[in-house]
Write an enzyme that holds these catalytic residues in place. Structure first.
Site, PDB file in Angstrom:
ATOM      1  N   PRO A  59       0.784  -1.239   0.000  1.00 26.24           N
ATOM      2  CA  PRO A  59       0.000   0.000   0.000  1.00 26.24           C
ATOM      3  C   PRO A  59       0.814   1.286   0.000  1.00 26.24           C
ATOM      4  CG  PRO A  59       0.054  -0.927   2.204  1.00 26.24           C
ATOM      5  CD  PRO A  59       0.800  -1.891   1.323  1.00 26.24           C
ATOM      6  N   CYS A  60       1.518   1.553  -1.097  1.00 29.50           N
ATOM      7  CA  CYS A  60       2.262   2.806  -1.188  1.00 29.50           C
ATOM      8  C   CYS A  60       1.321   4.015  -1.226  1.00 29.50           C
ATOM      9  CB  CYS A  60       3.180   2.799  -2.409  1.00 29.50           C
ATOM     10  SG  CYS A  60       2.361   2.456  -3.979  1.00 29.50           S
ATOM     11  N   HIS A  61       0.032   3.771  -1.489  1.00 31.70           N
ATOM     12  CA  HIS A  61      -0.930   4.878  -1.484  1.00 31.70           C
ATOM     13  C   HIS A  61      -1.194   5.400  -0.079  1.00 31.70           C
ATOM     14  CE1 HIS A  61      -3.291   1.143  -0.954  1.00 31.70           C
ATOM     15  NE2 HIS A  61      -4.081   1.882  -0.183  1.00 31.70           N
TER      16      HIS A  61
END
Length: 357
Positions: A317-319
């Site tokens: 989850p780089c978001h």
């Protein structure tokens, strides 16, 4: 937003019952077919885990789904605007045409009026819709084992070379470089935020990216080198699993991703990605916080680079990483998608931590 709709279970029951109270108010997108339908559609019912529900046609199209040919969900929107009705009918009747502005003008329509009408109804232009349909149909033809000529015809390109060029811009290689099968296999997954490309081996997911990510051709090239050229079309079990988990994520059922993932990067980059996996759904961190938690407080920029190099979107989850001031920064899938993901993940926060939507 989707979460203002009735629950997934209630909507799925309405689909089974063909409940006409939801007709025109809710649509179902079926991950296994790439088609969206009215809830009253007479087609065979999909499994619940393969269903995502939306309140608008535009959301379905934006997510990469095609309109069902049995229940015709586009018909009401077409009935409301004669220009839309005519152009949609022409798109279905003439799949051999490579649509351009010239064709729209020849049919007697004003370009700016048509553009506004389609953007208002569907969130994309008529030409965007036509191009997406063409390239996806060609990809699916290749994945089924047919040759480039068949894919070119199904995608309505003027020549095999034109199709090869469009395919290469997306995939970073010509169709001939991707055979059926392979050590790594590439397939197309429709999601609520647009189509994605997944690459899996028999045991692990190696890539999950939105098709419009600029880095996608380079990432596929690296995986092709990793597989010594043995990169083909099709899917293994990890692709099926991530598709199911993505559907659950978007319909509000689960933010857990347990698909085995292969991480291709340096030791530091992998450490950053593992740190991302510890961020709970609905929470965020800054690049500097991640660097500090890793015991590398001076490595903020390196953390940001590693974050941007992530090639398994959403599941890693780089978001969930924001700028130090909480700003949306640096998302390869587009900042609008990062905001959408933030909105979706608000649903997964503990109720005591939620802010008003």
């Amino acid at each position: 937003m989707f979460f203002d709709l009735p629950s997934h279970a209630d909507l799925y029951q309405a689909l089974l019952d063909r409940d006409d109270r939801y007709d025109g108010q809710v649509y179902v997108c079926v991950a296994t077919t790439g088609v969206f339908c009215r809830l009253t559609c007479p087609a065979r019912k999909p499994k619940p885990e393969n269903c995502t529900f939306f309140a608008t046609i535009g959301e379905c199209i934006e997510a990469g789904y095609r309109a069902c040919k049995r229940c015709h969900p586009l018909a009401p929107a077409a009935d409301a605007d004669p220009a839309i009705a005519t152009l949609l009918a022409a798109l279905d009747d003439r799949p051999d045409i490579r649509w351009s502005e010239r064709h729209i003008i020849q049919m007697g329509f004003d370009l700016s009026t048509v553009r506004r009408s389609f953007k208002r109804q569907f969130g994309m232009t008529f030409l965007d819709m036509a191009r997406q349909r063409r390239l996806r149909e060609g990809f699916e033809t290749l994945a089924s084992g047919d040759n480039v000529i068949a894919a070119q015809h199904d995608a309505s390109f003027d020549s095999p070379q034109a199709f090869r060029s469009a395919f290469a811009r997306l995939m970073g290689c010509p169709p001939s470089a991707l055979k059926a099968g392979g050590l790594l296999r590439v397939d197309w997954i429709p999601t609520t935020l647009g189509d994605m490309i997944a690459v899996s081996s028999a045991s692990h997911l190696h890539l999950l990216e939105f098709v419009d990510r600029k880095a996608l051709p380079r990432e596929l090239a690296r995986l092709r080198d990793f597989a010594k050229g043995d990169l083909g079309l099709g899917r293994y079990a990890p692709t099926d699993q991530i598709q199911s988990e993505l559907a659950a994520f978007f319909n509000g059922a689960s933010a857990t991703f347990s698909t085995p993932m292969a991480m291709h990067g340096t030791a530091f980059t992998k450490d950053v990605w593992h740190a991302l996996l510890t961020i709970p759904a609905g929470s965020t961190r800054s690049y500097s916080e991640i660097a500090r938690d890793m015991g590398r407080p001076s490595a903020t920029r390196a953390v940001a680079r590693a974050n941007g190099a992530n090639q398994i979107a959403i599941a890693i989850p780089c978001h969930r990483v924001l700028g130090v001031n909480g700003a949306l920064t640096g998302y390869g899938g587009g900042l609008w998608r990062k905001q959408k993901l933030q909105d979706i993940e608000h649903h997964y926060r503990p109720k005591s931590e939620r802010l008003p939507a």
